[in-house]
Enzyme design. Structure first.
Site, PDB file in Angstrom:
ATOM      1  N   TYR A 260       0.959  -1.190  -0.080  1.00  0.00           N
ATOM      2  CA  TYR A 260      -0.508   0.010   0.191  1.00  0.00           C
ATOM      3  C   TYR A 260       0.754   1.603  -0.109  1.00  0.00           C
ATOM      4  O   TYR A 260       1.795   1.857   1.276  1.00  0.00           O
ATOM      5  CB  TYR A 260      -0.733  -0.115   1.373  1.00  0.00           C
ATOM      6  CG  TYR A 260      -2.049  -1.464   1.245  1.00  0.00           C
ATOM      7  CD1 TYR A 260      -3.479  -0.732   0.900  1.00  0.00           C
ATOM      8  CD2 TYR A 260      -2.009  -2.402   1.391  1.00  0.00           C
ATOM      9  CE1 TYR A 260      -4.212  -1.350   0.475  1.00  0.00           C
ATOM     10  CE2 TYR A 260      -3.018  -3.097   1.869  1.00  0.00           C
ATOM     11  CZ  TYR A 260      -3.917  -3.454   1.020  1.00  0.00           C
ATOM     12  OH  TYR A 260      -5.104  -3.875   1.090  1.00  0.00           O
TER      13      TYR A 260
ATOM     14  N   HIS B 192     -17.252  -3.545  -1.934  1.00  0.00           N
ATOM     15  CA  HIS B 192     -15.193  -4.021  -1.981  1.00  0.00           C
ATOM     16  C   HIS B 192     -15.415  -5.215  -0.729  1.00  0.00           C
ATOM     17  O   HIS B 192     -15.924  -5.388   0.529  1.00  0.00           O
ATOM     18  CB  HIS B 192     -14.275  -2.840  -1.180  1.00  0.00           C
ATOM     19  CG  HIS B 192     -13.464  -3.523  -1.319  1.00  0.00           C
ATOM     20  ND1 HIS B 192     -12.678  -3.418  -2.584  1.00  0.00           N
ATOM     21  CD2 HIS B 192     -12.912  -3.600  -0.295  1.00  0.00           C
ATOM     22  CE1 HIS B 192     -11.427  -3.894  -2.583  1.00  0.00           C
ATOM     23  NE2 HIS B 192     -11.380  -3.761  -1.160  1.00  0.00           N
TER      24      HIS B 192
END
Length: 632
Positions: A209, A390
């Site tokens: 990330y 999601h």
């Protein structure tokens, strides 16, 4: 004979294409030879599709709706022009690999079949649900399959097998909702990009990330009207999703200079405090540009919205060193629209230790209770207009349910029973009013049948999530309304025999050693179902504001509508599930908010959910406690 009769009927029906505007479009193959355009008529529950096959003039074409991207079980239309120029069009199904069989009843209507510039163009219409077992119901993500051949079938004959380079599959969100205008009518519209500038991301790990912050390029309030991904072609396989958050506090030069791992020890604390606070933009694989509704803009440039944090999720299965340039482009104006828009997150608190045993399919839920919305949603309510659901790789279905303050359930905010990890995007919806005291349940179903290890909740694509982002207006302070588990949610399922007789040894405080002993998960879901049905307060609300910290809320039961949502489907009433016979909750524990260890079973592990889906026991989930997230 059936094929001939169907083709004759199709020829009778075929006429000049109607003037309906096909507002959506997608390319199905990498070379751009197969393209579709479509439009929806939600009032009539119909869809009109135009498919163009370059190079197929003089041949045949096929387009199918598949349950999984393969041919078996798919619903297919096949078409060609015979030697006289008459259209041959049939509605078929494929019980296995091989020539699709003509359906007993023809429910797909040919509108146009023409050769144009070397392409064969097919246009047809069908109902979303034909109530025919030989047709697929179009709901959620569609796995489209296509094939074509360059040889015209002989008179009275049928299509020949296609070449391998003339077939394929692609996931497409056919049920895209109402579309905002594609042209921005506002005055003084400008753009700015927030993207990585040829930044090196080290190899060696599959999931990273990568973070970057910036100050917005203006010093007064503006409205964002549109955002869109900027993904170079070389990065489409590795850029999994992008989230952009508004930082409500000031960032210094060191914060702005930081570009790197967002979950590393060296990540500046000021950036960590931005993460998850107020999302302004979200994109994931398959997503496209997002427009704000007319009269609504997302505010930036005020004292609490001068800085942005971008998170790029890099999915790198090859573990190689990468150079990234992905990012977002924002269109904005200082000619403010009348209303500020916002985004709220529902589901299960993340990062969270969702626990999916190997080899099972299961459903769990995250809750937004009335305790969090009663005093945080404005008296007149807010208008919700788009959703973004999601999960990760083993997610197969996700539904976002809306329960009114009186306990009566409304139609789902979003419902995708054919979820595809590789296609996630914002879906526009008809405006929905959300009032004080209203509640939300996000149900996520996973299929771990091909996994040999436990799947946990977390940030990696091999971990799992259960989230729904909802865009709405006018903007309010509440930006997160989710749930975690209490310590009792860890102990109660054990009491109910969820581990198929595996015993906890007193003094066994290592989670791995306990789970390693569990070889039979047959009682897992029934044990957790029994735990939830006790009516105990097993779930901890996690509700946060952009200002003022968390919303104090005691542990709750599973959110459960008093009256479930029902609708007529093919002449029968079908209702969403509710937990029947749930007893009243016990008094709120004296200690109030509860998190902590899995007392008596597994240190630090908490359990989240068991539901009944379609009248059968569905699934459960484990979660690790995060005391910092329950009130912060």
């Amino acid at each position: 004979a059936a094929a001939a009769a169907a083709a004759a009927a199709a020829a009778t029906r075929a006429a000049a294409a109607p003037a309906r505007e096909l507002v959506h479009e997608e390319t199905l193959d990498a070379s751009g030879n197969v393209r579709i355009r479509w439009a929806l008529d939600f009032d009539a529950d119909k869809i009109e599709i135009e498919a163009t096959y370059a190079g197929a003039a003089g041949g045949w074409v096929g387009l199918g709706f598949s349950p999984n991207g393969g041919m078996p079980g798919s619903d297919i239309v096949v078409a060609w022009l015979d030697a006289s120029g008459a259209p041959q069009f049939t509605d078929r199904h494929a019980p296995a690999f091989g020539l699709p069989l003509v359906d007993d009843a023809q429910h797909h209507t040919l509108l146009e079949l023409v050769e144009r510039d070397g392409a064969l163009v097919l246009r047809f219409e069908r109902e979303l649900n034909t109530c025919d077992e030989q047709d697929m119901v179009l709901a959620g993500t569609s796995r489209l399959i296509y094939a074509y051949g360059t040889a015209r079938p002989a008179a009275g004959g049928d299509i020949a097998k296609h070449d391998d380079d003339k077939r394929g599959t692609r996931s497409v969100d056919l049920l895209l909702g109402p579309q905002p205008p594609k042209q921005l009518p506002d005055a003084n519209v400008q753009t700015f990009d927030m993207a990585f500038d040829a930044v090196t991301v080290p190899g060696g790990e599959r999931t990273r990330y990568w973070w970057k912050a910036m100050r917005v390029p203006f010093t007064k309030k503006t409205h964002v009207l549109k955002y869109e991904p900027v993904i170079p072609a070389a990065e489409t396989a590795t850029s999994h999703h992008i989230l952009v958050f508004v930082c409500p506090h000031e960032l210094n030069a060191d914060d702005l200079a930081y570009i790197g791992d967002g979950y590393h020890q060296g990540t500046p604390g000021a950036l960590r405090r931005c993460n998850g606070v107020s999302p302004i933009a979200g994109w994931a694989v398959g997503g496209k540009a997002v427009y704000m509704p007319e009269g609504v803009g997302f505010p930036l440039g005020e004292a609490d919205s001068m800085y942005l944090l971008m998170e790029l999720h890099v999915d790198n299965p090859g573990l190689q060193t990468l150079t990234v340039r992905s990012g977002m482009r924002f269109s904005y104006t200082d000619a403010l629209r009348p209303v500020d828009g916002g985004i709220i997150t529902f589901g299960t608190a993340t990062p969270g230790p969702l626990f999916v045993p190997p080899g099972v399919a299961m459903t769990y839920s995250g809750y937004c209770p009335s305790e969090c919305t009663r005093n945080e949603v404005p008296a007149g309510g807010v208008t919700m207009h788009a959703t973004f659901q999601h999960m990760h790789k083993i997610g197969v279905a996700i539904r976002t349910r809306h329960i009114g303050a009186d306990g009566t359930e409304k139609a789902p905010l979003a419902d995708n029973q054919n979820y595809d990890f590789n296609l996630q995007s914002w879906i526009a919806m008809d405006d929905r009013t959300f009032m004080p005291g209203d509640e939300v349940i996000v149900e996520c179903t996973y299929n771990a049948s091909k996994r040999t290890d436990i799947t946990r909740g977390g940030l990696s694509t091999d971990d799992e999530m259960c989230l729904t982002y909802v865009a709405y207006y006018p903007r309010m302070s509440l930006f997160t309304c989710q749930s975690d588990g209490t310590a009792e949610l860890g102990t109660e399922p054990y009491v109910q025999g969820a581990f198929a007789g595996t015993k906890f040894v007193e003094g066994e405080d290592d989670e791995a050693s306990f789970l390693a002993k569990v070889t039979d998960w047959s009682n897992f879901t029934t044990g957790y179902d029994a735990a939830v049905r006790t009516g105990k307060r097993l779930f901890q609300p996690v509700c946060r504001r952009t200002s003022g910290g968390g919303v104090a809320a005691p542990p709750i039961q599973a959110v459960n509508p008093t009256t479930a949502y029902c609708e007529q489907v093919c002449g029968e009433q079908v209702c969403l599930p509710r937990i029947e016979g749930l007893p009243p909750p016990p008094p709120v524990p004296a200690r109030g908010l509860g998190t902590g260890a899995l007392a008596g079973i597994i240190v630090g592990v908490l359990v989240v959910v068991v539901l009944l889906v379609g009248g059968a026991v569905a699934l459960a989930m484990f979660m690790r406690g995060r005391s910092a997230m329950t009130s912060a």
